[in-house]
Write an enzyme that holds these catalytic residues in place. Structure first.
Site, short mmCIF file in Angstrom:
data_model
loop_
_atom_site.label_atom_id
_atom_site.label_comp_id
_atom_site.label_asym_id
_atom_site.label_seq_id
_atom_site.Cartn_x
_atom_site.Cartn_y
_atom_site.Cartn_z
N GLU A 172 12.12 56.46 8.62
CA GLU A 172 11.57 55.28 9.32
C GLU A 172 12.24 54.02 8.77
OE1 GLU A 172 7.37 56.01 10.90
OE2 GLU A 172 7.12 55.70 8.75
N SER A 218 8.95 52.04 16.19
CA SER A 218 8.97 51.54 17.57
C SER A 218 9.31 52.60 18.61
CB SER A 218 9.91 50.33 17.69
OG SER A 218 9.41 49.25 16.91
P1 PGA Z 1 5.49 51.95 14.99
O1 PGA Z 1 5.08 52.52 13.55
O2 PGA Z 1 5.67 53.15 15.90
O3 PGA Z 1 4.32 51.09 15.41
O4 PGA Z 1 6.75 51.21 14.82
C1 PGA Z 1 5.66 53.68 13.03
C2 PGA Z 1 5.10 54.00 11.68
O5 PGA Z 1 4.78 53.07 10.93
O6 PGA Z 1 4.96 55.18 11.30
#
Ligand code: PGA
Length: 257
Positions: A172, A218
């Site tokens: 991530e 995202s």
């Molecule tokens: P997001 O968060 O999909 O809202 O970007 C992903 C995560 O923090 O695991």
């Protein structure tokens, strides 16, 4: 359709973070239970991670094809850690999945690589499956250090793993989390391939071939398909988009990849 040739089972997680109420979770559970119901536990692993307070409601309200897990655990097995929940307690409650090393815990709760490694160790000892998160910040990326940071975080995690069948790595990039700036499929594929190569070089090739590496940051129903088609992307950890019916579309992208 992709040209995926491996046999890794896809994994999709919904990280609800510090969101929800009993009524919103009841409504979300209905949205996550469409008819006809689109997947089974044999098709892929889907895990939702509510707050600890909402785990019970999620277990009660979601169909059995969903797994429910916890967002974090205590660094120690038990004791004077006000506000924490231990890996053993999570297992004792009947849950099987845990997120560790999320960038928000690293940045806002001071989870260093050492602490993350300790949590992975506790989770392994407790018999939990672990979704261990790694990823570079924007600053680190701009300084050309993305890979170095990922490898450093990965190494700390790898040193604590005793059963690789119980680990999912969530890549991530921090700059993509909650920003709407999703990584391009090419960028995600490159990073996932580099992570798999590290595992192959430093653990074993067989473990690397079987390890699920999922992307987070995202992910939405409109960008999930091309990401999912990348050969080294084995699923997603989804934040914001796991809080509405669109999460089912993201799950479905794993069924056609
Ligand atoms: P997001 O968060 O999909 O809202 O970007 C992903 C995560 O923090 O695991």
């Amino acid at each position: 359709m992709s040209s995926k040739t491996h046999s890794r089972k896809y994994w999709v997680g919904g990280n609800w973070k510090c969101n929800g109420s009993l009524s919103s979770i009841a409504a979300l559970s209905e949205a996550l239970n469409p008819s006809p119901f689109p997947f089974t536990k044999d098709d892929l692993d889907v895990v939702v991670f509510p707050t600890a307070l909402h785990v019970h409601a999620a277990v009660e309200k979601l169909p059995g094809a969903y797994n429910v897990g916890c967002q974090d655990c205590c660094v120690a097995a038990k004791g004077a850690f006000t506000g924490d929940i231990s890996a053993d307690m999570i297992k004792d409650f009947g849950l099987n999945w845990l997120i560790v090393g999320h960038s928000e815990c690293r940045a806002k709760r001071g989870d260093s690589d050492e602490k993350v490694a300790e949590k992975v160790k506790r989770a392994m000892e407790a018999g939990l499956n672990v979704t261990a998160c790694i990823g570079e910040t924007l600053e680190q990326q701009q300084a050309g250090k993305a890979l170095e940071i990922c490898y450093q975080q990965l190494k700390a995690i790898a040193n604590s793993v005793t059963d690789w069948n119980r680990i999912v790595i969530a890549y991530e990039p921090v700059w993509a989390i909650g920003t709407g700036k999703v990584a391009t499929p090419e960028y995600a594929q490159t990073k996932h391939m580099e992570i798999r190569t590290w595992i192959s070089d430093n653990v074993t090739k067989e473990i690397a071939d079987n390890l699920r590496i999922v992307y987070g940051g995202s992910v939405t129903p409109s960008n999930c398909e091309t990401l999912m088609q990348q050969p080294d992307v084995d699923g997603f950890l989804v934040g914001g988009a796991s809080l509405n019916a669109g999460f089912v579309d993201i799950i479905k992208s794993a069924l056609v990849a």
